[in-house]
Design an enzyme around this catalytic site. Structure first.
Site, mmCIF file in Angstrom:
data_model
loop_
_atom_site.group_PDB
_atom_site.id
_atom_site.type_symbol
_atom_site.label_atom_id
_atom_site.label_comp_id
_atom_site.label_asym_id
_atom_site.label_seq_id
_atom_site.Cartn_x
_atom_site.Cartn_y
_atom_site.Cartn_z
ATOM 1 N N SER A 93 0.642 8.474 12.898
ATOM 2 C CA SER A 93 0.068 8.018 11.626
ATOM 3 C C SER A 93 -1.443 7.863 11.765
ATOM 4 C CB SER A 93 0.710 6.699 11.183
ATOM 5 O OG SER A 93 0.274 5.606 11.982
ATOM 6 N N LYS A 94 -1.886 7.415 12.926
ATOM 7 C CA LYS A 94 -3.314 7.175 13.150
ATOM 8 C C LYS A 94 -4.078 8.502 13.304
ATOM 9 C CE LYS A 94 -3.065 2.944 12.533
ATOM 10 N NZ LYS A 94 -3.878 2.275 11.518
ATOM 11 N N SER A 121 -7.143 4.162 14.918
ATOM 12 C CA SER A 121 -6.915 3.517 16.224
ATOM 13 C C SER A 121 -7.331 4.473 17.337
ATOM 14 C CB SER A 121 -5.430 3.189 16.366
ATOM 15 O OG SER A 121 -5.147 2.719 17.676
ATOM 16 N N VAL A 169 0.813 -1.227 0.000
ATOM 17 C CA VAL A 169 0.000 0.000 0.000
ATOM 18 C C VAL A 169 0.842 1.270 0.000
ATOM 19 C CG1 VAL A 169 -2.088 -0.994 1.041
ATOM 20 C CG2 VAL A 169 -0.308 -0.030 2.538
ATOM 21 N N TYR A 212 3.406 5.380 15.299
ATOM 22 C CA TYR A 212 2.102 4.737 15.090
ATOM 23 C C TYR A 212 0.973 5.726 15.419
ATOM 24 C CZ TYR A 212 -1.735 1.374 15.536
ATOM 25 O OH TYR A 212 -2.939 0.698 15.391
ATOM 26 N N ALA A 213 1.046 6.341 16.606
ATOM 27 C CA ALA A 213 -0.020 7.254 17.043
ATOM 28 C C ALA A 213 -0.155 8.433 16.078
ATOM 29 C CB ALA A 213 0.258 7.743 18.463
HETATM 30 P P1 NAD Z 1 -2.823 -7.729 11.078
HETATM 31 O O1 NAD Z 1 -1.347 -7.677 11.202
HETATM 32 O O2 NAD Z 1 -3.552 -8.942 11.483
HETATM 33 O O3 NAD Z 1 -3.243 -7.376 9.576
HETATM 34 C C1 NAD Z 1 -2.638 -6.330 8.861
HETATM 35 C C2 NAD Z 1 -2.582 -6.711 7.406
HETATM 36 O O4 NAD Z 1 -1.994 -5.632 6.663
HETATM 37 C C3 NAD Z 1 -1.713 -7.946 7.146
HETATM 38 O O5 NAD Z 1 -2.414 -8.767 6.254
HETATM 39 C C4 NAD Z 1 -0.462 -7.379 6.503
HETATM 40 O O6 NAD Z 1 0.157 -8.280 5.583
HETATM 41 C C5 NAD Z 1 -1.040 -6.177 5.772
HETATM 42 N N1 NAD Z 1 -0.020 -5.177 5.475
HETATM 43 C C6 NAD Z 1 0.902 -4.652 6.323
HETATM 44 N N2 NAD Z 1 1.662 -3.777 5.674
HETATM 45 C C7 NAD Z 1 1.226 -3.754 4.386
HETATM 46 C C8 NAD Z 1 1.632 -3.058 3.239
HETATM 47 N N3 NAD Z 1 2.659 -2.194 3.245
HETATM 48 N N4 NAD Z 1 0.953 -3.260 2.084
HETATM 49 C C9 NAD Z 1 -0.067 -4.141 2.034
HETATM 50 N N5 NAD Z 1 -0.487 -4.830 3.092
HETATM 51 C C10 NAD Z 1 0.156 -4.648 4.260
HETATM 52 O O7 NAD Z 1 -3.367 -6.464 11.876
HETATM 53 P P2 NAD Z 1 -4.840 -5.961 12.293
HETATM 54 O O8 NAD Z 1 -4.867 -5.907 13.759
HETATM 55 O O9 NAD Z 1 -5.899 -6.671 11.563
HETATM 56 O O10 NAD Z 1 -4.718 -4.457 11.794
HETATM 57 C C11 NAD Z 1 -5.479 -3.898 10.739
HETATM 58 C C12 NAD Z 1 -5.599 -2.412 10.985
HETATM 59 O O11 NAD Z 1 -6.271 -2.199 12.224
HETATM 60 C C13 NAD Z 1 -4.260 -1.675 11.101
HETATM 61 O O12 NAD Z 1 -4.332 -0.462 10.384
HETATM 62 C C14 NAD Z 1 -4.130 -1.414 12.584
HETATM 63 O O13 NAD Z 1 -3.364 -0.273 12.865
HETATM 64 C C15 NAD Z 1 -5.591 -1.223 12.969
HETATM 65 N N6 NAD Z 1 -5.835 -1.429 14.399
HETATM 66 C C16 NAD Z 1 -5.624 -2.653 14.985
HETATM 67 C C17 NAD Z 1 -5.847 -2.787 16.359
HETATM 68 C C18 NAD Z 1 -5.632 -4.097 17.067
HETATM 69 O O14 NAD Z 1 -5.608 -4.109 18.316
HETATM 70 N N7 NAD Z 1 -5.486 -5.209 16.369
HETATM 71 C C19 NAD Z 1 -6.272 -1.691 17.114
HETATM 72 C C20 NAD Z 1 -6.452 -0.480 16.475
HETATM 73 C C21 NAD Z 1 -6.236 -0.354 15.127
#
Ligand code: NAD
Length: 268
Positions: free
Chosen positions: A167-168, A149, A71, A164-165
């Site tokens: 970016s969010k 987030s 991405v 991270y914070a």
């Molecule tokens: P995850 O690691 O299970 O999934 C993330 C996915 O993004 C993976 O499939 C990974 O391969 C893909 N990815 C990472 N970098 C990439 C790139 N450069 N190009 C294409 N794909 C890429 O994580 P998740 O918890 O499902 O997170 C998804 C979103 O939710 C993220 O943006 C994360 O910041 C946000 N989020 C997660 C949580 C949590 O507690 N899990 C909380 C708040 C926000």
């Protein structure tokens, strides 16, 4: 006064619609792909790990296209969007979900390359996902859901998670700027802010020297008031995404929505 008759059984359905979901190979993105397909959408699963995407595609079933793309890479994302539109002839819903926790470390030890990686994937990746999708969403009056987030929007106590914070937080600004710019085209743009959700992301976080920057005060026990401490599931977040993607949210744009069982209200 009588309003238009609403068929409630169809309100959350995405029949005939095409959705692009980034990060669809794991966690929240995968849960959203499964739910959107169940709601009748054709789904484009985008991610940078081909094997992960292939496994996810099997689980999702239905009419899907897996596209390997980073991405944060403009060429990849331009190609990903055109491949999807070429296959399904339209684009209605975009979920800019791919993200990384990256490196959590004190400011003085966080390398510029580590900072850039997190901003590149989470923020620039969201921008690129939107940029190449917008011309197609204009044709369908579609909508975009950004996954941010609680960190950087309501919670600032995860010392070391600065990149991270930031970016969010910036994803929320991007959503609001885009929502107003695109409103004239009937495109809705919303952002969700999840709290702790059980996914593989946590195992991928690189944490370094955090003992030097721990928060001044810490909660002694439990951080999710609604569930007595239990964190959320990826499916909980996918359901909010489906709501925002559907006609049930047709008057909602430019809005952030926290989904965290009250965690961010407690932690701050
Ligand atoms: P995850 O690691 O299970 O999934 C993330 C996915 O993004 C993976 O499939 C990974 O391969 C893909 N990815 C990472 N970098 C990439 C790139 N450069 N190009 C294409 N794909 C890429 O994580 P998740 O918890 O499902 O997170 C998804 C979103 O939710 C993220 O943006 C994360 O910041 C946000 N989020 C997660 C949580 C949590 O507690 N899990 C909380 C708040 C926000």
């Amino acid at each position: 006064m009588e309003g238009p008759v609403v068929d409630i059984s169809k309100l959350l359905m995405l029949d005939g619609r095409v959705a692009l979901i980034t990060g669809a190979g794991s966690g929240i993105g995968k849960a959203a792909a499964i739910l959107f397909a169940q709601a009748g959408a054709k789904v484009g699963l985008v991610g940078r790990d081909a094997k992960e995407l292939e496994d996810s595609q099997q689980e999702v079933g239905g009419d899907t296209l897996a596209i390997t793309a980073d991405v944060s890479c403009p060429v990849d994302m331009e190609r990903a969007v055109s491949q999807l539109v070429e296959r399904f002839q339209r684009l209605d819903v975009v979920v800019a979900n791919a993200g990384i926790n990256g490196v959590w470390a004190p400011l003085e030890s966080l390398e510029p390359a580590e900072w850039n990686e997190t901003i590149g994937v989470n923020l620039t990746g969201t921008f690129l996902t939107m940029k190449y999708a917008v011309p197609h969403l204009r044709q369908t009056h579609g909508n975009i859901i950004v996954n941010a987030s609680i960190n950087g929007t309501r919670v600032f106590s995860n010392c070391g998670a600065t990149a991270y914070a930031c970016s969010k937080a910036a994803q929320v600004s991007l959503t609001k700027m885009a929502a107003l710019e695109l409103a004239r085209d009937g495109i809705r743009v919303n952002v969700i802010c999840p709290g702790s959700i059980e996914t593989p992301i946590h195992g991928k976080t690189v944490q370094r020297e955090l003992e030097n920057v721990s928060a001044a005060v810490e909660y002694p026990e439990g951080t999710v008031p609604l569930t007595h401490g239990k964190v959320g599931a990826a499916e909980d977040v996918a359901q909010l995404m489906l709501f925002l993607a559907s006609d049930a949210a047709k008057h909602i744009t430019g809005t952030e929505m926290w989904i965290d069982g009250g965690e961010s209200l407690l932690m701050g």
